[in-house]
Each structure stands twice: as C-alpha cells, then as structure tokens.
Design a protein around this motif. Structure first.
Motif, short mmCIF file in Angstrom:
data_model
loop_
_atom_site.label_atom_id
_atom_site.label_comp_id
_atom_site.label_asym_id
_atom_site.label_seq_id
_atom_site.Cartn_x
_atom_site.Cartn_y
_atom_site.Cartn_z
N LYS A 225 0.83 -1.18 0.00
CA LYS A 225 0.00 0.00 0.00
C LYS A 225 0.88 1.25 0.00
N SER A 226 0.35 2.33 -0.55
CA SER A 226 1.10 3.57 -0.63
C SER A 226 1.16 4.25 0.72
N MET A 227 2.01 5.26 0.81
CA MET A 227 2.17 6.01 2.05
C MET A 227 0.87 6.73 2.40
N PRO A 228 0.47 6.70 3.68
CA PRO A 228 -0.75 7.44 4.07
C PRO A 228 -0.60 8.92 3.78
N ASP A 229 -1.72 9.58 3.52
CA ASP A 229 -1.68 11.00 3.16
C ASP A 229 -1.09 11.86 4.28
N ASP A 230 -1.44 11.56 5.53
CA ASP A 230 -0.92 12.35 6.64
C ASP A 230 0.60 12.23 6.73
N ALA A 231 1.12 11.02 6.55
CA ALA A 231 2.58 10.82 6.58
C ALA A 231 3.24 11.53 5.41
N LYS A 232 2.60 11.50 4.25
CA LYS A 232 3.16 12.16 3.08
C LYS A 232 3.25 13.67 3.29
N LYS A 233 2.20 14.27 3.86
CA LYS A 233 2.21 15.71 4.12
C LYS A 233 3.26 16.07 5.15
N GLU A 235 6.11 14.57 5.83
CA GLU A 235 7.47 14.49 5.31
C GLU A 235 7.72 15.52 4.21
N TYR A 236 6.70 15.87 3.44
CA TYR A 236 6.91 16.80 2.33
C TYR A 236 6.91 18.24 2.81
N TYR A 237 5.89 18.62 3.58
CA TYR A 237 5.75 20.02 3.96
C TYR A 237 6.60 20.38 5.18
N SER A 238 6.77 19.45 6.14
CA SER A 238 7.51 19.76 7.36
C SER A 238 8.90 19.17 7.38
N ASP A 239 9.25 18.35 6.40
CA ASP A 239 10.56 17.68 6.37
C ASP A 239 10.80 16.91 7.66
N GLN A 240 9.75 16.33 8.24
CA GLN A 240 9.86 15.52 9.44
C GLN A 240 9.54 14.07 9.10
N GLU A 241 10.35 13.18 9.60
CA GLU A 241 10.15 11.76 9.30
C GLU A 241 8.89 11.25 9.99
N SER A 242 8.03 10.61 9.24
CA SER A 242 6.78 10.07 9.78
C SER A 242 7.03 8.71 10.41
N LEU A 243 6.08 8.27 11.24
CA LEU A 243 6.18 6.95 11.84
C LEU A 243 6.14 5.87 10.75
N TYR A 244 5.38 6.12 9.70
CA TYR A 244 5.34 5.17 8.57
C TYR A 244 6.71 5.07 7.91
N GLY A 245 7.32 6.23 7.59
CA GLY A 245 8.62 6.20 6.94
C GLY A 245 9.69 5.55 7.79
N TYR A 246 9.64 5.80 9.11
CA TYR A 246 10.62 5.19 10.01
C TYR A 246 10.43 3.68 10.07
N ARG A 347 9.95 12.23 16.26
CA ARG A 347 9.25 13.02 15.24
C ARG A 347 10.00 14.31 14.89
N ARG A 348 10.85 14.78 15.78
CA ARG A 348 11.58 16.02 15.50
C ARG A 348 12.61 15.85 14.40
N LEU A 349 13.07 14.61 14.18
CA LEU A 349 14.12 14.38 13.20
C LEU A 349 13.59 14.58 11.78
N HIS A 350 14.46 14.97 10.91
CA HIS A 350 14.06 15.35 9.56
C HIS A 350 14.27 14.21 8.58
N ALA A 351 13.37 14.13 7.63
CA ALA A 351 13.37 13.00 6.70
C ALA A 351 14.64 12.96 5.85
#
Length: 627
Positions: A225-233, A235-246, A347-351
């Motif tokens: 499945k693709s990345m959830p929309d909340d995680a995508k936003k 990582e893209y807009y805030s440059d913060q690594e999401s729980l999904y990406g981690y 969550r503070r760490l950047h993607a």
C-alpha cells in the motif's frame, strides 16, 4: 510517465480561478534570490479578486503583449500560448479568462457539486519528451477520462527535478452540460500513461496498470500500500520523518523475510519491532504498530508496513496472537539477555537526514526547535504600541466634563443651559471621532514602517540567516529540499569538497571574500563581485581553483576545517585532486591544522607523496586570506 491527482476539497469549494492561477503563473519566490535585509518580499494576496486581477494583468499590464504570446493555433479550436513564461495549451478563448468560462459552463449544471478536475503528468529524468508529446499525452489522458471535448488548460512546469505538466479541466460538457463520470479515474489515467510509454518508448513506471514482458498492458498485482496522506504531508511540507517512513526504513525488509519463511513465529516479528522501539498490538479487529515511548501517538496500521501483517494472514500460520515480550533495559555494565530497544522514532528528526549520524540529527532537530521558540518569543514581543490611547481618551473626556461643569455655573437660564449641553455633547462626539481617526492613522503609519512589520516565519528565518545563525541556514536548506526546485542556486564547478550529510556551519569570515545567503540556504563567497565558492552544507564548490596561486583552494579548505570532519573527500578532475592532496600535506606540515581526509586512497596519497612528486607549491601568505 507518472500520474498524480490532486486531493480534492471535502467542502466542494474547489475553484477554477485558484487552480488556473497556480498552474499558469509563477508568483513564488525563487530559491536563488539573494536575501537582502533592506527588502522584504511579502507573499501576494490569495483572494479571488486579487488572483483574477493578476491573471488579467498579464495580458493588459501596460499593453505588454509578450506576457501572453500565442505560439500556435489549431483547426479544432485549441491554441498554445506562452503565458508568464509558462507554456500552456487550452481550448478556451484565453488562459486569463479560462476560469470565468469554465465557471459559466459549470453553473449550467446544478447537480454537480464539484466540477473542478485537476491531475498532473510527470516524466523521469531519463525521458526527454517534446512539447508536442507532452500536450498529446494530456489530451490522450483527457480522452481516457471521457473529457476530450471538455474545457481544459494544460501548463508545462520545469520548476522541479522532473519535467511535468498540470491539467485543469471542467467536468461539465460545454454543449450538453452533462457531467463526466470520474469513477475509477486513477485506473484510467494509469492505463493511458502506459499506452503513451509504449508509443514513445519512455521509461516504464508502476501503477494500477503495468506493461508485462509481452508488451501488453495488464492490471498490477502489487500488494504494498502507498504512504498514508498524513505521513506524506508531514514528510513533504515539514521535512519531518513520519512513523510510517521510520517503520518502513527500519523494519519492512526484515518483516518481509520473516513472512516469506515456511514457519512464522510471533516472537520473531515482535523482536524486529522491539529493536526499532515499536510495538505490535491488537486494535479492534486488526493489528496496529505503536510507538513504545509515546503510545498516545496515532498508531500505524500494520498492513501499511506489510500487506500480510494481518490477523487473517498470520493466525492460520502462527497461531493465536501473542503479545509482545518484556523489553529489557540496556546496561553496558551487565549482560543483557532479553529484548533491547536499539533505536527509537523521534518526530523532530528530519526525513532528509536519515543517513546522517544520530548525534548530528538530534543536534539539528534541537536547533530547529529552538529556532521556532525564538520566533514565537519575538512574535509575542513585537506588539503594536498603544499610542497612549486610554489616557488620551480620558483627557478628552475630562476636558468636556469640566466644560459641562462650567456651563452649569456660567449659564443660569435652564433652556440656554440645556442647549449648551447639547452643543457640548455634539462637540464631544466630534472630538472623539477625530481622535479615533487620528489613532487609526498613527497605527497605520506605524505598521507601514518596514522595521515595525511583523515577519512571517520564513522571512524571519531569512533575517536570522543573514546574522549568521546556523539553524536558520539549515532551515532554508530544508525548505529548498522539500520544494525540490530546479531553480536552486546553479552549480558553480565540478571541483568539490564532499562533506557529511547535514554538515551545516555558519558563514565564515574570509579576508578578501564577502558572503551572501540565497533562499535555498546556499552560502556564496564572492571576490570583487564574482562567485568563487558555494557552501551547500554537504558540498563545497570552488571555481577556478588554480588561479591566483590557489586562493580558492586554500579558502575551501578553511571552510572544510569548520565542518564536522565525518566526511572530507575531494571530487573532481584528477589534476585538482592531486593538487588538493598536496595542499593538505603542506597544511599539516606547517602545523596549522590536522586536516584528515576520509577517503583511504586520497589519505594514502597524502602520506606517500614525496617532495618531487608534489605539484607546484601554493603560497599560504596570500594577502587575500586569513589563516
């Protein structure tokens, strides 16, 4: 060819005007602009009236026809136009009036809640489609959606790493006023893109449809499945690594290997998640992955990590669900036998920093947090003065109160006294209104002054970067990374010193050089107005490294000395690398510094270089540099 569809508004208030303004005009800041403390660029108004005025202004502004130049017309009514340096194709009367035309047609159908349709097509860097091929792909996609005769505007954008085009269309037919069905539209768009890939031999991409080994378009069988929309936003807009990406980065590959085995045990699955600081729990009728240190955080659906990580797939093979075993605390002074948490999600760490060392990631995240707190503090402190309004109103009120008391003593006739009171009441209201207008003018004058204007966070960060704040420069680079613009500061040279990921430093004062900071966080070092070096954090680029007895090479090494030293590698032509290695040897022999290269071959070259092997020496007594 990659297909994407913009997420629609839930309130049904999508606007043709705002969509076309985004696709056809380029009002944003450029990332290669130099930050100037004297001029502060505020973002343009996004009201519909202001957007429409700007669209019309591109055609009628001072009679400048070059802002909207029709390049080609076609018999079927469509035409191509260069609008504000953006090449567009439309079948409406004009790009500037397309929004009004589409809205007029959409009003003929009162049942359609949202007639705005927007998608984009993107090409990988390996493909170089022509303008005609791009517009043909857009028309072919519209035909696949059943909207070939509908109003549309296609705009080609070259402001990202990938060439792409945006297509804004009206779902209402201009003649029949019937609405186009958008059911299964993503599947239709993916199939149309595969057809264009076969036609022009472009790079084959994945999607709902794929091209098999027989060059046939078939449905995709991918289960991931693709990345959830909340995680995508996030990582893209805030440059913060999401729980999904981690979780995907740390656990997906190991979980996949476990699920491929003949025998599956719950304990092995839990062990992988424990090492990453995660926990698998039941949630409702399924499974979810929680953050152990912060269980209150929104969990991740387990099937997002792997499609087979569900109760229906695992219980028939591994038995009933077993809870996570007890986690032991790591202690270097004793032998640990239980499961230990080796990493943890923050969550503070950047993607974009996930490949950097953990210590520097934490330091960078803490610096960004401290930067935001300072902005909030400055924002609270920057209050508009009261202009002593309370005392001024009180003084004016007391003045008329004394005048009223004087009338009571001086005027004895009751009727004349009453008349005088009415006159005083009128004069009091008039004076109060004048004072209110005067205060309003004073406040407006105060707000118009540049030094009193409240800055947005971006503008405030730019001002802090001019003061040499390392966290602010890092934030600028983060914004440039998330935007992924091609219009970043152009590359200066292929003679480079490669440094570590997120290796940010403040501007360094070098004698003879002046530094300027761009909006993408690049620090330019200039001499007599000519750019000599660019510090991008991860690289230091040097132009003309052999001129003026190698001043730029010496200055580049001065910058590299200020970096962490985790990575220091010369990259470029062989002649440059040889001379740079000899320069490192000379610096170390002079005892001014201990400059160590991280590339084993280059370091070996420095140690083994004999005096007769060294290139021509470079003077360290250059008047343009300070040690």
């Amino acid at each position: 060819m990659i297909v994407g569809k913009a997420k629609k508004r839930r309130d049904g208030k999508s606007s043709f005007l705002t969509l076309l303004a985004y696709t056809t005009t380029r009002d944003d800041h450029h990332h290669d602009d130099v930050i100037d403390p004297e001029t502060q660029k505020a973002r343009l108004s996004q009201s519909k009236e202001a957007i429409f005025e700007r669209l019309m202004g591109y055609i009628h502004r001072h009679g400048d026809a070059d802002k909207s130049l029709i390049t080609e017309r076609f018999p079927d009514g469509r035409h191509q136009v260069l609008f504000d340096q953006v090449l567009c194709e439309t079948n409406t009367l004009s790009v500037a009036t397309a929004a009004v035309e589409m809205q007029a047609v959409a009003l003929k159908n009162t049942r359609c809640k949202d007639p705005v349709y927007h998608f984009f097509l993107s090409w990988p860097e390996t493909d170089s489609p022509t303008v005609e091929q791009i517009f043909e792909s857009a028309r072919h996609s519209l035909k696949a959606l059943g909207m070939s005769d509908h109003q549309y505007v296609t705009a080609i954008h070259r402001d990202t790493d990938h060439l792409h085009c945006h297509v804004a269309a009206n779902r209402i037919h201009p003649v029949t006023y019937k609405v186009a069905d958008d059911a299964y539209d993503i599947s239709k768009l993916h199939k149309a893109s595969r057809e264009m890939e076969l036609k022009y031999g472009w790079t084959r991409t994945n999607g709902c449809h794929v091209i098999n080994e027989n060059n046939r378009i078939v449905r995709s069988c991918s289960k991931e499945k693709s990345m959830p929309d909340d995680a995508k936003k996030l990582e893209y807009y805030s440059d913060q690594e999401s729980l999904y990406g981690y979780a995907v980065r740390e656990c997906r590959s190991e979980i996949s290997e476990i699920l491929k085995a003949d025998s599956i045990y719950w304990e092995r699955i839990h062990a992988v998640l424990i090492r990453a600081g995660l926990e698998l729990k039941k949630k409702g009728a399924g499974l979810a992955i929680y953050h152990r240190a912060h269980p209150e955080q929104t969990p991740l659906k387990a099937s997002r990590l792997h499609p087979d990580l569900t109760l229906s797939h695992l219980e028939p093979r591994a038995g009933p669900f077993e809870s996570s075993p007890k986690v032991d605390t790591y202690d270097k002074d004793r032998l640990v036998f239980g499961y230990v948490i080796e990493k943890s999600y923050d969550r503070r760490l950047h993607a974009r920093d996930h490949s950097a060392r953990h210590e520097r990631r934490l330091a960078r995240a803490e610096a960004r947090e401290e930067l935001k707190l300072r902005y909030q503090h400055d924002k609270k402190e920057a209050k508009c003065p009261s202009f002593d309004a309370k005392n001024r109103f009180r003084t004016l009120s007391m003045t008329f109160r004394f005048r009223r008391a004087h009338v009571c003593v001086a005027v004895r006739d009751p009727l004349m006294r009453k008349l005088a009171w009415h006159v005083l009441a009128f004069e009091r209201e008039k004076a109060m209104a004048q004072l209110r207008l005067q205060l309003k003018q004073e406040r407006a004058h105060w707000h118009r002054a540049p030094e009193n204007r409240r800055l947005s966070y971006r503008l405030w960060v730019e001002q802090q970067a001019l003061k040499g704040d390392k966290a602010a420069i890092s934030q600028l680079r983060g914004w440039a990374y998330q935007a992924k613009r091609d219009e970043r500061t152009a590359y200066l040279s292929d003679t480079v010193i490669e440094c570590a990921v997120s290796d940010d430093i403040a501007p360094v004062e070098l004698k003879g050089y002046t530094h300027h900071i761009h909006r993408d966080g690049a620090i330019l070092y200039k001499k007599e107005g000519v750019t000599q070096m660019i510090d991008r954090g991860e690289t230091i680029e040097m132009a003309r490294p052999f001129e003026n007895e190698g001043d730029n090479m010496v200055a580049g090494l001065r910058l590299a000395e200020q970096k962490s030293g985790e990575k220091r590698v010369f990259s470029g032509p062989r002649e440059y690398v040889e001379k740079a290695c000899s320069l490192v040897r000379d610096l170390n022999e002079m005892g001014e510094t201990s400059l160590t290269l991280t590339d084993s071959l280059q370091q070996k070259r420095v140690c083994e270089m004999r005096p007769q092997d060294k290139p021509a020496p470079i003077s360290f007594d250059s008047p343009n540099l300070t040690p």
